[in-house]
Write a protein that holds these residues in place. Structure first.
Motif, mmCIF file in Angstrom:
data_model
loop_
_atom_site.group_PDB
_atom_site.id
_atom_site.type_symbol
_atom_site.label_atom_id
_atom_site.label_comp_id
_atom_site.label_asym_id
_atom_site.label_seq_id
_atom_site.Cartn_x
_atom_site.Cartn_y
_atom_site.Cartn_z
ATOM 1 N N SER A 177 0.830 -1.202 0.000
ATOM 2 C CA SER A 177 0.000 0.000 0.000
ATOM 3 C C SER A 177 0.865 1.252 0.000
ATOM 4 O O SER A 177 0.461 2.300 -0.498
ATOM 5 C CB SER A 177 -0.911 -0.002 1.234
ATOM 6 O OG SER A 177 -1.553 1.238 1.406
ATOM 7 N N TYR A 178 2.056 1.148 0.549
ATOM 8 C CA TYR A 178 2.953 2.290 0.712
ATOM 9 C C TYR A 178 4.069 2.310 -0.334
ATOM 10 O O TYR A 178 4.452 3.370 -0.813
ATOM 11 C CB TYR A 178 3.573 2.259 2.115
ATOM 12 C CG TYR A 178 2.530 2.389 3.191
ATOM 13 C CD1 TYR A 178 2.200 3.635 3.719
ATOM 14 C CD2 TYR A 178 1.826 1.277 3.646
ATOM 15 C CE1 TYR A 178 1.210 3.769 4.681
ATOM 16 C CE2 TYR A 178 0.835 1.402 4.611
ATOM 17 C CZ TYR A 178 0.530 2.655 5.119
ATOM 18 O OH TYR A 178 -0.460 2.786 6.069
ATOM 19 N N LYS A 179 4.594 1.127 -0.676
ATOM 20 C CA LYS A 179 5.725 1.044 -1.596
ATOM 21 C C LYS A 179 5.303 0.795 -3.031
ATOM 22 O O LYS A 179 6.058 1.081 -3.959
ATOM 23 C CB LYS A 179 6.656 -0.102 -1.164
ATOM 24 C CG LYS A 179 7.340 0.116 0.181
ATOM 25 C CD LYS A 179 8.186 -1.084 0.550
ATOM 26 C CE LYS A 179 9.334 -1.247 -0.437
ATOM 27 N NZ LYS A 179 10.219 -2.375 -0.080
ATOM 28 N N GLY A 180 4.110 0.222 -3.219
ATOM 29 C CA GLY A 180 3.739 -0.266 -4.536
ATOM 30 C C GLY A 180 4.495 -1.554 -4.837
ATOM 31 O O GLY A 180 5.421 -1.944 -4.124
ATOM 32 N N ASN A 181 4.074 -2.240 -5.892
ATOM 33 C CA ASN A 181 4.755 -3.473 -6.289
ATOM 34 C C ASN A 181 4.483 -3.685 -7.778
ATOM 35 O O ASN A 181 3.326 -3.853 -8.182
ATOM 36 C CB ASN A 181 4.236 -4.659 -5.469
ATOM 37 C CG ASN A 181 5.037 -5.916 -5.688
ATOM 38 O OD1 ASN A 181 5.302 -6.313 -6.808
ATOM 39 N ND2 ASN A 181 5.426 -6.563 -4.599
ATOM 40 N N ASP A 182 5.539 -3.669 -8.575
ATOM 41 C CA ASP A 182 5.341 -3.686 -10.027
ATOM 42 C C ASP A 182 4.833 -5.014 -10.564
ATOM 43 O O ASP A 182 4.424 -5.093 -11.728
ATOM 44 C CB ASP A 182 6.615 -3.258 -10.758
ATOM 45 C CG ASP A 182 7.809 -4.148 -10.461
ATOM 46 O OD1 ASP A 182 7.633 -5.201 -9.811
ATOM 47 O OD2 ASP A 182 8.924 -3.792 -10.878
ATOM 48 N N SER A 183 4.826 -6.061 -9.746
ATOM 49 C CA SER A 183 4.275 -7.342 -10.203
ATOM 50 C C SER A 183 2.987 -7.706 -9.465
ATOM 51 O O SER A 183 2.434 -8.781 -9.683
ATOM 52 C CB SER A 183 5.309 -8.462 -10.025
ATOM 53 O OG SER A 183 5.634 -8.630 -8.660
ATOM 54 N N LEU A 184 2.522 -6.816 -8.602
ATOM 55 C CA LEU A 184 1.258 -7.023 -7.880
ATOM 56 C C LEU A 184 0.428 -5.743 -8.000
ATOM 57 O O LEU A 184 0.067 -5.117 -7.005
ATOM 58 C CB LEU A 184 1.515 -7.355 -6.401
ATOM 59 C CG LEU A 184 2.203 -8.683 -6.098
ATOM 60 C CD1 LEU A 184 2.577 -8.762 -4.614
ATOM 61 C CD2 LEU A 184 1.318 -9.872 -6.482
ATOM 62 N N GLY A 277 11.660 -4.377 8.405
ATOM 63 C CA GLY A 277 12.576 -3.254 8.393
ATOM 64 C C GLY A 277 12.413 -2.247 7.295
ATOM 65 O O GLY A 277 13.198 -1.294 7.210
ATOM 66 N N SER A 278 11.406 -2.376 6.444
ATOM 67 C CA SER A 278 11.188 -1.375 5.396
ATOM 68 C C SER A 278 10.665 -0.092 6.023
ATOM 69 O O SER A 278 9.711 -0.118 6.805
ATOM 70 C CB SER A 278 10.168 -1.878 4.370
ATOM 71 O OG SER A 278 10.673 -2.988 3.670
ATOM 72 N N ILE A 279 11.281 1.017 5.695
ATOM 73 C CA ILE A 279 10.849 2.308 6.215
ATOM 74 C C ILE A 279 9.860 2.909 5.230
ATOM 75 O O ILE A 279 10.193 3.245 4.090
ATOM 76 C CB ILE A 279 12.046 3.267 6.402
ATOM 77 C CG1 ILE A 279 13.129 2.583 7.241
ATOM 78 C CG2 ILE A 279 11.571 4.557 7.044
ATOM 79 C CD1 ILE A 279 12.695 2.148 8.636
ATOM 80 N N VAL A 280 8.603 3.029 5.653
ATOM 81 C CA VAL A 280 7.555 3.523 4.770
ATOM 82 C C VAL A 280 6.784 4.620 5.481
ATOM 83 O O VAL A 280 6.870 4.785 6.705
ATOM 84 C CB VAL A 280 6.589 2.396 4.343
ATOM 85 C CG1 VAL A 280 7.305 1.364 3.497
ATOM 86 C CG2 VAL A 280 5.944 1.742 5.550
ATOM 87 N N GLY A 281 5.985 5.383 4.722
ATOM 88 C CA GLY A 281 5.194 6.436 5.309
ATOM 89 C C GLY A 281 4.144 5.881 6.243
ATOM 90 O O GLY A 281 3.615 4.781 6.032
ATOM 91 N N ALA A 282 3.822 6.626 7.286
ATOM 92 C CA ALA A 282 2.841 6.177 8.275
ATOM 93 C C ALA A 282 1.452 6.192 7.726
ATOM 94 O O ALA A 282 0.572 5.622 8.301
ATOM 95 C CB ALA A 282 2.935 7.060 9.511
#
Length: 282
Positions: A177-184, A277-282
């Protein structure tokens, strides 16, 4: 360190936990303290993966459980047995969250069996890989949104007739939801919708004192993975996370417990990020 994940693939949708190697670790890691004593929780997709781990943890914390699942009967029966081994009760409900009437019936059956409903966990989901937007079919796009978004809405609509003041809704979204995923692409889009839905409903239900929060897991070893990915991509799954491994379902379930119980009584509209450990927006 969890065992490495070998190449494997399942052709059945949804995937089966009983066919995974190694088996996901769903068992709670600590003694319970009665944090859900006297409560009743309904978990969609509760037969396996994060849903199973959450259900068994809730049972250890003294909740009674209703589990809504699609058609994975063996997984569901194993989850029921694990819940009962914790000294709790479990109602299994078979059905598709894309069916609004079925969602209403699941809530009604839960209340009929246990007399109340205090916690709703929206977890059932559909995921399939698609690397090319132009190849994403209308049917597949619809299945993603009808399962992952409509199903959450239908369950909340039905539950709100029964949830008392102080109740909790926990929605499972995703790091995608925060990072996106180019295969999903379709899956990630639905998870973004769930994040916005969670925040909107948190504001909407403030007056009723019902808290709505979410959990956004990273790569977790669940039946989604061998079912939705080719075998070669499953091998070593999770190494893309900063911790260089997949999470286990019992590492995600405590986040859902926290949001379901009074430990999080001053939180609503929030998303927790057990993602390796991925740093993503809150």
């Amino acid at each position: 360190m969890p065992p490495s994940i070998p190449a494997q693939h399942q052709d059945t949708t949804p995937g089966r936990e009983t066919e995974m190697t190694p088996a996901p670790d769903y068992k709670p890691r600590y003694p319970g303290s009665g944090r859900l004593a006297g409560k009743v929780a309904l978990i969609t997709g509760g037969d396996s993966g994060i849903g199973r781990a959450t259900a068994v943890l809730f049972a250890r914390e003294k909740a009674k459980l209703a589990i809504l699942y699609l058609d994975e009967d063996r997984d569901a029966k194993e989850t029921k047995a694990a819940i009962e081994a914790e000294g709790s009760e479990c109602l299994l409900i078979r059905g598709d969250v894309r069916d609004k009437a079925l969602c209403a019936d699941a809530v009604a059956k839960t209340v009929e069996a246990f007399g109340r409903l205090d916690v709703l966990v929206n977890n059932a989901a559909h995921q399939m890989e698609e690397n090319d937007l132009q190849n994403l079919s209308e049917a597949e796009l619809a299945k993603h949104f009808e399962t992952n978004v409509y199903g959450y809405v239908y369950m909340m609509q039905a539950a709100l007739d029964h949830l008392p003041e102080g109740a909790a809704i926990v929605n499972v979204t995703s790091v995608n939801s925060y990072k996106g995923n180019d295969s999903l692409i379709a899956y990630s889009s639905t998870k973004g919708a769930i994040t916005a839905l969670t925040r909107s409903m948190a504001s909407n239900l403030l007056g009723r004192k019902i808290r709505v929060n979410g959990v956004a897991p990273g790569p977790v070893w669940t039946p989604f993975i061998p079912m939705s990915m080719p075998a070669e991509k499953v091998e070593g799954f999770g190494k893309q996370a900063p911790m260089e491994r997949a999470g286990q379902p019992n590492e995600i379930a405590p986040a859902l417990l926290f949001l379901a119980c009074e430990d999080s009584s001053y939180m609503t509209g929030q998303i927790l990020h057990p993602n390796g450990g991925s740093i993503v927006g809150a």
